[in-house]
Design a protein around this motif. Structure first.
Motif, short mmCIF file in Angstrom:
data_model
loop_
_atom_site.label_atom_id
_atom_site.label_comp_id
_atom_site.label_asym_id
_atom_site.label_seq_id
_atom_site.Cartn_x
_atom_site.Cartn_y
_atom_site.Cartn_z
N SER A 231 0.84 -1.20 0.00
CA SER A 231 0.00 0.00 0.00
C SER A 231 0.87 1.24 0.00
CB SER A 231 -0.93 0.01 1.21
OG SER A 231 -0.25 0.32 2.41
N ASN B 215 -6.34 0.42 3.23
CA ASN B 215 -6.43 1.87 3.17
C ASN B 215 -5.16 2.47 3.74
OD1 ASN B 215 -7.16 4.63 4.53
ND2 ASN B 215 -8.75 4.27 3.02
N HIS B 216 -4.58 3.40 3.03
CA HIS B 216 -3.34 4.04 3.48
C HIS B 216 -3.52 5.54 3.31
CE1 HIS B 216 1.34 3.53 3.54
NE2 HIS B 216 0.94 4.54 4.29
N ALA C 172 -3.86 0.23 -3.34
CA ALA C 172 -2.88 -0.80 -3.03
C ALA C 172 -2.64 -1.72 -4.22
CB ALA C 172 -3.35 -1.61 -1.83
N GLU D 176 0.79 5.48 0.32
CA GLU D 176 -0.02 6.57 0.85
C GLU D 176 -0.70 7.34 -0.26
OE1 GLU D 176 1.01 10.07 0.77
OE2 GLU D 176 -0.80 10.70 1.81
N CYS E 201 2.27 -6.41 9.30
CA CYS E 201 2.56 -5.28 8.42
C CYS E 201 4.04 -4.93 8.55
CB CYS E 201 1.69 -4.08 8.77
SG CYS E 201 1.97 -3.45 10.42
N SER F 121 -1.85 2.72 8.07
CA SER F 121 -2.40 1.84 7.03
C SER F 121 -3.29 0.82 7.72
CB SER F 121 -1.29 1.14 6.25
OG SER F 121 -1.82 0.27 5.26
#
Lengths: 117, 109
Positions: A50, A70-71, A56, A52, A94, A77
């Motif tokens: 992912s 979602n980032h 992704a 920012e 992560c 994230s």
């Protein structure tokens, strides 16, 4: 050193429900976050990368509609496992790279043990 | 294709020395990492090599030969707490990590 905080550490959920896992970089900006899954006695398997502010990139065989990433900021994230099933039970980790570090070290979150019953 | 090979399991005696080998094939190369992972925990960084040669860090040393696509992790004065899986990972030209399956190291008293 760089720290990535991952929550929750473990979660048990019922089949069909959704689970959100958060990863925060505490003292550096993580423009890129990597999400891994690890089944018992197996190595890390990259699920998605992912970035920012953008969508992704998912690895082959990983359902993007099931594993929502979602980032939205440089320090956060999230991975949401939607409509979880028992086969999704795994260790999710992560990782982010602190590009300011001289050794290109990847820092890992502490992992989330997901059990779907 | 991209590939990382390392032994599945090794056994060593407390106080002894053990060498864990890793061979890699990647599209481009930006360095070789070694991580330690205890059961149920996330991996922790041990070493990073991008130039040929030996990097020593306390009881742990890591070696790299880029021409041979080969690395090893050397653990000296083994302690029981060193029982863990050791993961070799190579960084490709896109700065993505390609992971080996890990070597489970068993330390016996």
């Amino acid at each position: 050193g760089a720290v990535v905080s991952q929550h929750p550490s473990w979660v048990i959920c019922k089949s069909g429900t959704s689970v959100k896992i958060e990863c925060r970089s505490l003292d550096f900006q993580a423009t890129t976050m990597f999400w891994y899954r690890q089944f018992p006695k197996q190595s890390l398997m990259l699920m998605a990368t992912s970035n920012e502010g953008s969508k992704a990139t998912y690895e082959q065989g990983v359902e993007k509609d099931k594993f929502l990433i979602n980032h939205a900021s440089l320090t956060l994230s999230t991975l949401t496992v939607t409509s979880a099933h028992p086969e999704d039970s795994s260790f999710y980790i992560c990782s982010a790279r602190d590009i300011g570090a001289t050794t290109y070290g990847y820092t890992f979150g502490s992992g989330t043990r997901l059990t779907v019953v | 294709g991209q590939n990382i090979d390392q032994p599945t399991e090794m056994t060593a005696t407390e106080g002894a020395i053990v060498q864990i080998n890793c061979t890699y094939q990647t599209s481009g190369f930006n360095g070789l990492f070694w991580y330690q992972q205890h059961a149920g925990e996330a991996p922790t960084f041990l070493s990073y090599n991008v130039l040929d040669g030996l990097e020593e860090k306390g009881r742990f040393s890591s070696f790299l030969s880029r021409s041979k696509g080969y690395s090893y992790l050397l653990l000296k004065e083994l302690q029981m707490k060193d029982s863990a899986s050791y993961l070799c990972a190579a960084m490709d030209s896109n700065y993505q990590l390609i992971w080996g399956a890990g070597t489970k190291l068993i330390i016996k008293p």
